[in-house]
Scaffold this motif. Structure first.
Motif, PDB file in Angstrom:
ATOM      1  N   ALA A   1       2.447   1.724  -3.549  1.00 24.55           N
ATOM      2  CA  ALA A   1       1.585   2.090  -4.602  1.00 24.55           C
ATOM      3  C   ALA A   1       1.322   3.530  -4.494  1.00 24.55           C
ATOM      4  CB  ALA A   1       0.267   1.184  -4.290  1.00 24.55           C
TER       5      ALA A   1
ATOM      6  N   GLY B   1      -3.997  -1.520 -12.112  1.00 23.48           N
ATOM      7  CA  GLY B   1      -4.952  -2.265 -11.117  1.00 23.48           C
ATOM      8  C   GLY B   1      -4.556  -2.437  -9.964  1.00 23.48           C
ATOM      9  N   GLU B   2      -5.169  -3.256  -9.113  1.00 25.38           N
ATOM     10  CA  GLU B   2      -4.650  -3.410  -7.747  1.00 25.38           C
ATOM     11  C   GLU B   2      -3.358  -4.155  -7.883  1.00 25.38           C
ATOM     12  OE1 GLU B   2      -5.934  -2.667  -4.577  1.00 25.38           O
ATOM     13  OE2 GLU B   2      -7.287  -1.176  -5.808  1.00 25.38           O
ATOM     14  N   PRO B   3      -2.266  -3.659  -6.766  1.00 29.08           N
ATOM     15  CA  PRO B   3      -1.013  -4.405  -6.927  1.00 29.08           C
ATOM     16  C   PRO B   3      -1.328  -5.972  -6.187  1.00 29.08           C
ATOM     17  CG  PRO B   3      -1.042  -2.395  -5.636  1.00 29.08           C
ATOM     18  CD  PRO B   3      -2.416  -2.482  -6.049  1.00 29.08           C
TER      19      PRO B   3
ATOM     20  N   ARG C   1       0.888  -1.218   0.000  1.00 32.46           N
ATOM     21  CA  ARG C   1      -0.052   0.061   0.019  1.00 32.46           C
ATOM     22  C   ARG C   1       0.969   1.357   0.171  1.00 32.46           C
ATOM     23  NH1 ARG C   1      -2.788  -3.501   3.693  1.00 32.46           N
ATOM     24  NH2 ARG C   1      -1.970  -2.250   5.443  1.00 32.46           N
TER      25      ARG C   1
END
Length: 139
Positions: free
Chosen positions: A100, A112-114, A97
């Protein structure tokens, strides 16, 4: 569809396995690098990039090789589409988090989401790695 760079550091092989799954998802249009093989000059030649690093110590990036390389490349990533992935053995993904948010602050567009995997990438984590590769290949 442009070229994709996948740059990763792996201590146990788990993040390397993730990098290979991302490359598989990208359908063969990816070049894999370790931190000592990648420089800021190379980033310009890629339409999209994926960076993989496991959680180390107190949920942080690997400090000897990966973090110095990433810090040197980061200024050339503004406006680039990137994906992030990595494995962990403890914690809840705080390192990812933080990473990112750092990338977004640098002007990167996350594809996109890691993707994080506890230990070796299996099942949903392996599928998520392949999906990350597909998303990068679509850039």
């Amino acid at each position: 569809m442009g070229k994709i760079a996948i740059v990763y550091w792996s201590g146990t092989g788990n993040t390397e396995a993730m990098a290979n799954l991302v490359a598989e998802g990208a359908g063969g249009s990816a070049d894999l690098f370790t931190p000592d093989q990648f420089s800021p000059d190379q980033a310009a030649g890629y339409a999209a990039l994926a960076f993989g690093c496991p959680s180390m110590g107190a949920e942080q990036l690997e400090e000897a090789e990966f973090e110095p390389m990433f810090e040197s490349v980061k200024p050339s990533l503004g406006g680039k589409t990137i994906g992030l992935f990595g494995s962990y053995g403890w914690g809840d993904g705080e390192w990812m988090r933080t990473w990112a948010a750092d990338c977004e602050d640098a002007g990167c567009s996350l594809v996109g989401e890691p993707v994080i995997a506890c230990g070796a990438p299996e099942g949903d984590a392996a599928d998520a790695c392949r999906e990350l590769g597909k998303a990068l290949a679509a850039v």
